[in-house]
Scaffold this active site. Structure first.
Site, PDB file in Angstrom:
ATOM      1  N   ALA A  19       1.005  -1.107  -0.257  1.00 22.05           N
ATOM      2  CA  ALA A  19       0.003   0.526  -0.009  1.00 22.05           C
ATOM      3  C   ALA A  19       0.552   1.187  -0.409  1.00 22.05           C
ATOM      4  CB  ALA A  19      -0.812  -0.424   0.863  1.00 22.05           C
ATOM      5  N   CYS A  71      15.245  -0.487   1.990  1.00 12.05           N
ATOM      6  CA  CYS A  71      15.177  -1.654   2.445  1.00 12.05           C
ATOM      7  C   CYS A  71      16.870  -2.247   2.585  1.00 12.05           C
ATOM      8  CB  CYS A  71      14.985  -3.002   2.210  1.00 12.05           C
ATOM      9  SG  CYS A  71      13.054  -2.784   2.189  1.00 12.05           S
ATOM     10  N   THR A  98      -5.651 -10.062  14.296  1.00 14.37           N
ATOM     11  CA  THR A  98      -6.841  -9.031  14.012  1.00 14.37           C
ATOM     12  C   THR A  98      -6.440  -8.242  12.171  1.00 14.37           C
ATOM     13  OG1 THR A  98      -7.457  -8.787  16.472  1.00 14.37           O
ATOM     14  CG2 THR A  98      -8.062  -7.338  14.835  1.00 14.37           C
TER      15      THR A  98
END
Lengths: 385, 385
Positions: free
Chosen positions: B201, B326, B238
């Site tokens: 995203a 990264c 969740t």
């Protein structure tokens, strides 16, 4: 209609201050925390402030013992799977309990498929393990003990300090899923004796999708996510900076109000239980009446189905649950209550009321007012009544 | 000081509309999406709207082929590790490329430790694989081909449709890390032939800490996270409802502006490259000049270190990077450029400019104005000039 939310063990409403603290990291400070330029350094600073706040809440000695994850489930998966993987030379035996959260239980079941032995400790009528059984279960190849700090369905506290002592004496690593205890009662990671602790942000009025794994220095944990060098190589993936910042703020606020909230919530729970007892017969308290989370009240109502109670309360604007949200969709009775030997009269009609920092006296009065009529109505139409 | 952000391949600024769409799910609709009462159903609805928006962006046939994760790294880890685990009877050979993101490369290296064989395909001077080499690498026990859609450092596009055809012909599963391509160019999951696609995203102006794995119906994927029954049992934990809702909104906005943004960003990139070429000598374009992401410009400046350029540009308010965020913290030259056989004169001085939907003409002018003096200054003090 007034909304009453009594399901904080499923998730909580973030503190408004948590959301406020996150917003700049969505809007301006949106850099990648691994980048070396200004945008990145601001993000990195946000991360490290949060790490320090998590450290303080659990009393860890070093901030680098906090590894951020996407939540409690990832923390549990990481702790258990990775310890088992790094310990292959030493052994392949885990000891856990039969009332753990599914994130622990199903991880253990998965590992059993690849030859890991798992002992699931029994629990007594209150849902607590027996320490003698734990000691007897230890084998030469036991590499990990995983015992939750408090049960999510009943609130029963486990004797984790004693477990920590036994683990240490036997040179076995100790993991505790403290997702439900942290934020509700004081938790000191040093006293707990745990080498690995799972924590979740959204259970303490922080955002969903963030958590942490406490990893005591020296614990031989290998990464569960492979990729970039984030979290000192222990957890790859671009850090969820706004989420982590919100988690940190939630930890700070939780810590500063812990005693006050614990007392307030405990008193409201007592009020709720007394109100229920007074007006509804044939009920049963599930879990330990004393050694219990201050916010969790699990009560069974004979002759009826918990799910029917949940839906009827929902129609009145009141949110409660039959047990773990992570097991909803299944109509089987709670494995936690089953393992506590709750009998057929009571096992189907269990309701978990879990209170939180936003629970008010009016909320409790509302439940006490509406619940008896719902129970009566359901019992009147129940085929087993 | 004017801030210029040209590192969108590291992360992007969320659209203000994305943040707006998330806020109600922090403030009012904070329920657990697995809960059956009203709060939970609102959250669940938010999830499903988002899932549909992700589906549309990538042209998937079914919404249930979208599994939400914590980001691209989790998606890569899940796809590769779980396919290898479920395929143990069939084989233990992966084919990937030597220029993948670390989330793929380090996952493959990790699997090698447990006996999986990995073929790392070479790339040409533009960073593209050779399809004949791919076909020759296929063995009887090859279970997975993982080839990125576009390289994060150079923007070079991989011939994924052709890879998809080869994979299908040989009955091998095909995973593509499309984190850098999706949102910048049209991506049609059906045309790609991929069985598994990683999406993030925060690379498409959505929030950090959220991503998805496209899992084509029928693909034998097992869960990477064990626990609750979220995401139809494929991903426990969740759900990060606000994050997923923001991701969905970002997908919707990205889809509606894709052609317009692609054109605008491509024109600005051309302007930037021409400005650099005009005013700075001894440079080299890294990556394919044509078959390339419209937003990514990787240029090497001879005689100097990329990191020095990054820091000097940062001092002027301009954010760029030497390569992947990264891999920052490492002073080794980029393995991507190394594998493209970029020589010693140019490999240390590579800078990745990555433009985004918020990049303006003024941003580009600012870089073209400031960069030449910085390069000149650094070259004057360089020991190798």
């Amino acid at each position: 209609m007034k909304k009453v939310y009594l399901d904080t063990n499923a998730t909580t409403k973030p503190y408004p201050e948590v959301v406020e603290e996150m917003l700049p990291f969505f809007k301006e400070a949106y850099g990648n925390a691994s980048s070396i330029y200004g945008f990145g350094r601001t993000a990195k600073k946000g991360l490290e402030t949060a790490r320090e706040r998590v450290r303080k809440l659990i009393g860890a000695e070093f901030a680098d013992e906090i590894v951020f994850t996407s939540g409690g489930t990832e923390s549990d998966n990481c702790a258990i799977k990775q310890i088992l993987r790094t310990s292959t030379n030493k052994g392949k035996h885990i000891i856990t309990t039969c009332v753990e959260h599914k994130a622990v239980l199903n991880t253990c079941r998965y590992l059993e498929e690849s030859g890991v032995r798992v002992t699931y400790l029994n629990v007594d009528e209150y849902g607590r393990i027996n320490l003698e059984e734990l000691e007897k279960s230890i084998a030469a190849d036991t590499v990990l003990i995983s015992v939750m700090s408090a049960n999510n369905e009943t609130g029963t506290l486990m004797p984790i300090e004693e477990v920590g002592i036994i683990a240490k004496k036997n040179n076995i690593l100790f993991h505790t899923d403290a997702v439900q205890l942290i934020g509700k009662m004081p938790f000191d990671v040093k006293k707990s004796g745990a080498d690995l602790v799972s924590i979740s942000a959204h259970k303490i009025n922080g955002p969903k999708g963030v958590g942490a794994l406490f990893v005591k220095r020296g614990t031989p944990l290998t990464p569960y996510f492979h990729g970039g060098y984030q979290e000192r190589g222990l957890r790859a993936g671009t850090e969820n900076v706004p989420g982590i910042v919100g988690f940190g703020k939630a930890c700070e606020m939780t810590a500063s109000r812990l005693d006050e909230n614990r007392e307030k919530i405990g008193a409201l729970k007592k009020l709720l239980y007394e109100g229920i007892k007074r007006s509804i017969k044939d009920i049963k308290l599930n879990g330990d009446p004393e050694k219990c989370l201050p916010n969790t009240l699990n009560v069974s109502f004979a002759y009826i189905e918990g799910e029917a109670i949940v839906l009827n309360l929902d129609a009145e604007g009141i949110a409660v649950s039959t047990g773990s949200a992570c097991t909803s969709g299944s109509s089987d009775p709670s494995y936690v209550l089953k393992n506590m030997k709750v009998g057929p009269l009571f096992i189907q009609g269990a309701i978990r009321f879990s209170l939180g920092v936003f629970t008010s006296r009016e909320d409790i009065d509302c439940v006490i007012e509406k619940l008896p009529r719902i129970i009566e109505k359901l019992r009147n139409i129940s085929p087993v009544n």
